[in-house]
Design a protein around this motif. Structure first.
Motif, mmCIF file in Angstrom:
data_model
loop_
_atom_site.group_PDB
_atom_site.id
_atom_site.type_symbol
_atom_site.label_atom_id
_atom_site.label_comp_id
_atom_site.label_asym_id
_atom_site.label_seq_id
_atom_site.Cartn_x
_atom_site.Cartn_y
_atom_site.Cartn_z
ATOM 1 N N HIS A 177 0.781 -1.235 0.000
ATOM 2 C CA HIS A 177 0.000 0.000 0.000
ATOM 3 C C HIS A 177 0.814 1.288 0.000
ATOM 4 C CE1 HIS A 177 1.176 -0.601 4.154
ATOM 5 N NE2 HIS A 177 0.777 0.618 4.447
ATOM 6 N N VAL A 178 2.125 1.206 -0.134
ATOM 7 C CA VAL A 178 2.963 2.405 -0.085
ATOM 8 C C VAL A 178 3.693 2.589 -1.414
ATOM 9 C CG1 VAL A 178 4.840 3.608 1.087
ATOM 10 C CG2 VAL A 178 3.291 2.146 2.404
ATOM 11 N N ALA A 179 3.574 3.787 -1.975
ATOM 12 C CA ALA A 179 4.324 4.153 -3.178
ATOM 13 C C ALA A 179 5.512 5.009 -2.748
ATOM 14 C CB ALA A 179 3.436 4.925 -4.146
ATOM 15 N N TYR A 180 6.710 4.573 -3.092
ATOM 16 C CA TYR A 180 7.923 5.310 -2.742
ATOM 17 C C TYR A 180 8.429 6.086 -3.954
ATOM 18 C CZ TYR A 180 8.156 2.542 1.550
ATOM 19 O OH TYR A 180 7.882 1.966 2.769
ATOM 20 N N PHE A 181 8.978 7.270 -3.671
ATOM 21 C CA PHE A 181 9.498 8.129 -4.728
ATOM 22 C C PHE A 181 10.896 8.589 -4.358
ATOM 23 C CE2 PHE A 181 4.947 8.231 -4.895
ATOM 24 C CZ PHE A 181 4.638 8.262 -6.241
ATOM 25 N N GLY A 182 11.697 8.857 -5.383
ATOM 26 C CA GLY A 182 13.058 9.281 -5.124
ATOM 27 C C GLY A 182 13.530 10.342 -6.090
ATOM 28 N N VAL A 183 14.543 11.078 -5.653
ATOM 29 C CA VAL A 183 15.256 12.013 -6.526
ATOM 30 C C VAL A 183 16.615 11.410 -6.811
ATOM 31 C CG1 VAL A 183 16.176 14.329 -6.807
ATOM 32 C CG2 VAL A 183 14.056 13.998 -5.533
ATOM 33 N N GLU A 184 16.934 11.331 -8.076
ATOM 34 C CA GLU A 184 18.191 10.725 -8.509
ATOM 35 C C GLU A 184 19.125 11.797 -9.057
ATOM 36 O OE1 GLU A 184 18.804 7.985 -12.193
ATOM 37 O OE2 GLU A 184 18.013 6.721 -10.585
ATOM 38 N N SER A 185 20.404 11.681 -8.706
ATOM 39 C CA SER A 185 21.427 12.581 -9.247
ATOM 40 C C SER A 185 22.649 11.741 -9.599
ATOM 41 C CB SER A 185 21.799 13.659 -8.222
ATOM 42 O OG SER A 185 22.778 14.529 -8.751
ATOM 43 N N ASP A 186 23.107 11.868 -10.821
ATOM 44 C CA ASP A 186 24.256 11.084 -11.298
ATOM 45 C C ASP A 186 24.061 9.591 -11.064
ATOM 46 O OD1 ASP A 186 25.658 13.346 -12.179
ATOM 47 O OD2 ASP A 186 26.524 13.678 -10.191
ATOM 48 N N GLY A 187 22.834 9.133 -11.277
ATOM 49 C CA GLY A 187 22.550 7.712 -11.194
ATOM 50 C C GLY A 187 22.351 7.166 -9.799
ATOM 51 N N LYS A 188 22.355 8.021 -8.768
ATOM 52 C CA LYS A 188 22.178 7.569 -7.395
ATOM 53 C C LYS A 188 21.039 8.336 -6.728
ATOM 54 C CE LYS A 188 26.999 6.193 -6.619
ATOM 55 N NZ LYS A 188 28.180 6.362 -5.740
ATOM 56 N N LEU A 189 20.279 7.647 -5.874
ATOM 57 C CA LEU A 189 19.218 8.298 -5.122
ATOM 58 C C LEU A 189 19.822 9.200 -4.053
ATOM 59 C CD1 LEU A 189 16.709 5.344 -4.639
ATOM 60 C CD2 LEU A 189 16.378 7.372 -6.082
ATOM 61 N N VAL A 190 19.281 10.414 -3.941
ATOM 62 C CA VAL A 190 19.781 11.368 -2.943
ATOM 63 C C VAL A 190 18.665 11.861 -2.027
ATOM 64 C CG1 VAL A 190 21.670 12.117 -4.433
ATOM 65 C CG2 VAL A 190 19.494 13.345 -4.508
ATOM 66 N N ALA A 191 17.408 11.572 -2.374
ATOM 67 C CA ALA A 191 16.278 11.982 -1.545
ATOM 68 C C ALA A 191 15.124 11.015 -1.762
ATOM 69 C CB ALA A 191 15.844 13.410 -1.867
ATOM 70 N N LEU A 192 14.299 10.840 -0.717
ATOM 71 C CA LEU A 192 13.192 9.890 -0.770
ATOM 72 C C LEU A 192 11.941 10.467 -0.114
ATOM 73 C CD1 LEU A 192 15.079 6.687 0.480
ATOM 74 C CD2 LEU A 192 14.345 7.119 -1.884
ATOM 75 N N SER A 193 10.798 9.872 -0.457
ATOM 76 C CA SER A 193 9.542 10.148 0.229
ATOM 77 C C SER A 193 8.605 8.985 -0.057
ATOM 78 C CB SER A 193 8.925 11.463 -0.247
ATOM 79 O OG SER A 193 8.595 11.378 -1.623
ATOM 80 N N SER A 194 7.479 8.953 0.652
ATOM 81 C CA SER A 194 6.527 7.880 0.400
ATOM 82 C C SER A 194 5.104 8.378 0.520
ATOM 83 C CB SER A 194 6.748 6.707 1.363
ATOM 84 O OG SER A 194 6.252 7.010 2.646
#
Length: 287
Positions: A177-194
């Protein structure tokens, strides 16, 4: 508030015989009524008090439809926040607290928390700078990201109300039931939320925001929230809300800037970053 923290193990989720769902344990030293069951009666508030006394907890925190809140009020629970339209876009949700220890009911830094809230409200008209698309990509997270996600959460939060440091927990919630989202920079995740969805009630909790230190001045949470709103509208969600750390100017300003309304403060509510903190409720109608 470190005196409340007795155990590093996360609280457990349990279903009561009446169908109500609670989260409880010594980690937050509380019972959190997540959902009122279909067979719940006016005895439920007293059942929770007896249970909290038995475990030695210092707070009961409930989220209930307003029609059910009178039963809790008569049992000594006090309203701390409310969200119009929390249930299916029409019924108000009420957040209430019951304190079993005087210390838990007292906020020693209330003036500071009030000042942070006033700052956030004053920033509600602030313009949002577009995301630098050359440096960052916002995307949905997948199962292949889970190890990287857990590492980020471990880095940002020494402790947390739910075991988001655990890859198995992230996988289980992602599949349910949880959708996770991320911010990617240079191919790596640097920030998250759900986005923790309750599709039966057509609401979603926007939560688990975490940005690595190097990127914390890039307003990534703001852009993650905007992306989540867009996705949740497509899921048929009518109301979005958050329970945000009252001591954090950044996250409160983020929700205020995107048009969320303040719903109230939950006193000494949640163990996060190794201490019990008060939390602000913000909400927004998505449809």
């Amino acid at each position: 508030m470190n005196s409340f923290v007795k155990n590093s193990l996360p609280d457990r989720i349990e279903k009561l015989p009446c169908g109500s769902v609670i989260q409880h344990g010594p980690y937050n030293e509380r019972i959190y009524l997540l959902k009122v069951g279909g067979d719940a009666t006016g005895l439920l508030p007293f059942v929770l008090v007896a249970m909290a006394k038995g475990y030695g907890y210092s707070k009961i925190f409930v989220k209930v439809p307003t029609g059910f809140s009178k039963k809790f009020s008569r049992a000594g629970y006090v309203e701390e926040a409310s969200i119009p339209g929390l249930y299916n876009g029409s019924n108000t949700g009420t957040f209430m607290g019951y304190y079993l220890k005087e210390q838990r009911a007292s906020e020693r830094e209330a003036a500071t928390l009030d000042a942070i809230l006033h700052l956030a409200i004053s920033r509600s008209e602030s313009p949002v700078t577009p995301l630098d698309a050359k440096r960052f990509i916002i995307r949905s997270c997948t199962e292949s990201d889970i190890d990287q996600m857990a590492a980020i959460y471990r880095t940002v939060f020494p402790t947390y109300p739910f075991p988001i440091h655990d890859p198995a927990y992230l996988l289980d919630t992602m599949r349910s039931h949880v959708a996770y989202f991320g911010v990617e920079s240079d191919g790596k995740l640097v920030a998250l939320s759900s986005a923790e969805m309750d599709k039966s009630a057509q609401n979603v909790e926007m939560t688990d925001f975490a940005t690595l230190l190097q990127w914390q001045r890039s307003s990534l949470s703001l852009h993650l929230l905007a992306r989540m709103e867009k996705e949740m509208k497509q899921e048929g969600i009518k109301t979005a809300y958050t329970i945000a750390r009252a001591m954090s100017p950044g996250i409160n300003v983020t929700f205020s800037r995107l048009g969320y309304a303040y719903g109230g403060r939950l006193k000494n509510n949640t163990n996060i970053s190794a201490q019990i903190e008060s939390m602000n409720v913000w909400y927004k109608k998505l449809s």
